[in-house]
Scaffold this motif. Structure first.
Motif, PDB file in Angstrom:
ATOM      1  N   VAL A 158       0.839  -1.199   0.000  1.00  0.00           N
ATOM      2  CA  VAL A 158       0.000   0.000   0.000  1.00  0.00           C
ATOM      3  C   VAL A 158       0.877   1.253   0.000  1.00  0.00           C
ATOM      4  N   MET A 159       1.942   1.248   0.771  1.00  0.00           N
ATOM      5  CA  MET A 159       2.829   2.401   0.819  1.00  0.00           C
ATOM      6  C   MET A 159       3.565   2.610  -0.511  1.00  0.00           C
ATOM      7  N   VAL A 160       3.961   1.529  -1.178  1.00  0.00           N
ATOM      8  CA  VAL A 160       4.621   1.649  -2.481  1.00  0.00           C
ATOM      9  C   VAL A 160       3.641   2.206  -3.507  1.00  0.00           C
ATOM     10  N   LYS A 161       2.409   1.719  -3.482  1.00  0.00           N
ATOM     11  CA  LYS A 161       1.393   2.221  -4.409  1.00  0.00           C
ATOM     12  C   LYS A 161       1.073   3.687  -4.127  1.00  0.00           C
ATOM     13  N   LEU A 162       0.991   4.063  -2.859  1.00  0.00           N
ATOM     14  CA  LEU A 162       0.742   5.453  -2.489  1.00  0.00           C
ATOM     15  C   LEU A 162       1.897   6.348  -2.969  1.00  0.00           C
ATOM     16  N   ASN A 163       3.122   5.871  -2.835  1.00  0.00           N
ATOM     17  CA  ASN A 163       4.282   6.608  -3.325  1.00  0.00           C
ATOM     18  C   ASN A 163       4.202   6.792  -4.835  1.00  0.00           C
ATOM     19  N   ASP A 164       3.749   5.779  -5.555  1.00  0.00           N
ATOM     20  CA  ASP A 164       3.600   5.868  -7.002  1.00  0.00           C
ATOM     21  C   ASP A 164       2.531   6.898  -7.376  1.00  0.00           C
ATOM     22  N   MET A 165       1.439   6.932  -6.630  1.00  0.00           N
ATOM     23  CA  MET A 165       0.375   7.892  -6.914  1.00  0.00           C
ATOM     24  C   MET A 165       0.838   9.328  -6.646  1.00  0.00           C
ATOM     25  N   VAL A 166       1.585   9.536  -5.576  1.00  0.00           N
ATOM     26  CA  VAL A 166       2.101  10.873  -5.276  1.00  0.00           C
ATOM     27  C   VAL A 166       3.115  11.289  -6.351  1.00  0.00           C
ATOM     28  N   ALA A 167       3.961  10.379  -6.774  1.00  0.00           N
ATOM     29  CA  ALA A 167       4.934  10.692  -7.829  1.00  0.00           C
ATOM     30  C   ALA A 167       4.220  11.031  -9.134  1.00  0.00           C
ATOM     31  N   ALA A 168       3.110  10.366  -9.425  1.00  0.00           N
ATOM     32  CA  ALA A 168       2.343  10.675 -10.630  1.00  0.00           C
ATOM     33  C   ALA A 168       1.750  12.075 -10.551  1.00  0.00           C
ATOM     34  N   MET A 169       1.254  12.472  -9.376  1.00  0.00           N
ATOM     35  CA  MET A 169       0.713  13.824  -9.214  1.00  0.00           C
ATOM     36  C   MET A 169       1.805  14.878  -9.376  1.00  0.00           C
ATOM     37  N   VAL A 170       2.996  14.594  -8.867  1.00  0.00           N
ATOM     38  CA  VAL A 170       4.105  15.541  -8.997  1.00  0.00           C
ATOM     39  C   VAL A 170       4.510  15.682 -10.463  1.00  0.00           C
ATOM     40  N   VAL A 171       4.549  14.577 -11.195  1.00  0.00           N
ATOM     41  CA  VAL A 171       4.915  14.627 -12.613  1.00  0.00           C
ATOM     42  C   VAL A 171       3.881  15.417 -13.392  1.00  0.00           C
ATOM     43  N   ARG A 172       2.600  15.189 -13.098  1.00  0.00           N
ATOM     44  CA  ARG A 172       1.541  15.930 -13.811  1.00  0.00           C
ATOM     45  C   ARG A 172       1.598  17.420 -13.500  1.00  0.00           C
ATOM     46  N   SER A 173       1.788  17.779 -12.240  1.00  0.00           N
ATOM     47  CA  SER A 173       1.811  19.197 -11.891  1.00  0.00           C
ATOM     48  C   SER A 173       3.058  19.876 -12.447  1.00  0.00           C
ATOM     49  N   ALA A 174       4.176  19.167 -12.513  1.00  0.00           N
ATOM     50  CA  ALA A 174       5.384  19.751 -13.095  1.00  0.00           C
ATOM     51  C   ALA A 174       5.221  19.961 -14.593  1.00  0.00           C
ATOM     52  N   ALA A 175       4.437  19.127 -15.249  1.00  0.00           N
ATOM     53  CA  ALA A 175       4.214  19.286 -16.682  1.00  0.00           C
ATOM     54  C   ALA A 175       3.342  20.502 -16.970  1.00  0.00           C
ATOM     55  N   LEU A 176       2.581  20.957 -15.996  1.00  0.00           N
ATOM     56  CA  LEU A 176       1.702  22.109 -16.194  1.00  0.00           C
ATOM     57  C   LEU A 176       2.424  23.444 -16.052  1.00  0.00           C
ATOM     58  N   VAL A 177       3.608  23.435 -15.483  1.00  0.00           N
ATOM     59  CA  VAL A 177       4.358  24.680 -15.306  1.00  0.00           C
ATOM     60  C   VAL A 177       4.891  25.122 -16.661  1.00  0.00           C
ATOM     61  N   PRO A 178       4.575  26.334 -17.065  1.00  0.00           N
ATOM     62  CA  PRO A 178       5.064  26.784 -18.378  1.00  0.00           C
ATOM     63  C   PRO A 178       6.581  26.889 -18.404  1.00  0.00           C
TER      64      PRO A 178
END
Length: 146
Positions: A73-93
Motif C-alpha cells: 500500500v505504501m509503495v502504491k501510495l508513493n507511485d500515486m504521489v509521484a504521478a501527481m508531482v509529474v503531472r503538476s510539473a508538466a503544467l508549469v510553463p
C-alpha cells in the motif's frame, strides 16, 4: 495493460511492461519503477521480517500477512504521489521554469567591506584613508596625512 490505456506521462513503454518484476506489475506502478532486487526486498523481505517478528513472539502471526500488504500500500501510495508531482510539473510553463532557474543560479561578484579601525586595535589596516564622494557612490583616494 496495453499502450493505449496508459497515460502519456507514464515512464514505462507498453512493450517493456512484460519485463518488469511481477510485484510492480501487480501493483500497477506507473511512475515508480523498482528493479528486481527492490521488489524482492519489498515483498519477500517484508514476509521474512514479519515471520522473524512472529517467531520472536513480538507480533501475532497475522503480521505475516499484514506487513507485506502494508508495504504494498505504501509503495502504491508513493507511485500515486509521484504521478501527481509529474503531472503538476508538466503544467508549469517553460517561461516559469526558466525564471526559476535564473533565480536559483548563484551570483558571483564583489562586496564592498568598510573597515572599522577599532575592530583591530594596534594594527594599521591601510595607509590611505578612503574618502567617499557625496551622492555618486564612488570612492576617491587621498594621500595619508603624516
Amino acid at each position: 495493460m496495453s499502450g493505449a490505456l496508459r497515460g502519456s506521462w507514464a515512464t514505462i513503454p507498453a512493450d517493456e511492461e512484460r519485463y518488469r518484476p511481477l510485484y510492480a506489475r501487480l501493483l500497477g506502478l506507473r511512475v515508480v519503477n523498482p528493479g528486481g532486487v527492490l521488489c524482492f526486498l519489498f515483498f519477500e523481505g517484508a514476509v521474512a521480517l514479519a515471520a522473524l517478528l512472529a517467531l520472536a513472539e513480538l507480533v501475532t502471526w497475522w503480521a505475516v500477512l499484514i506487513l507485506p500488504a502494508t508495504v504494498a500500500v505504501m509503495v502504491k501510495l508513493n507511485d500515486m504521489v509521484a504521478a501527481m508531482v509529474v503531472r503538476s510539473a508538466a503544467l508549469v510553463p517553460e517561461q516559469e521554469r526558466d525564471r526559476f532557474r535564473q533565480q536559483m543560479q548563484p551570483v558571483v561578484g564583489r562586496a564592498r567591506v568598510d573597515w572599522i579601525t577599532h575592530s583591530v586595535p594596534g594594527v594599521v589596516v591601510t595607509a590611505e584613508p578612503v574618502a567617499r564622494a557625496a551622492g555618486d557612490g564612488t570612492e576617491t583616494r587621498r594621500p595619508a596625512q603624516p
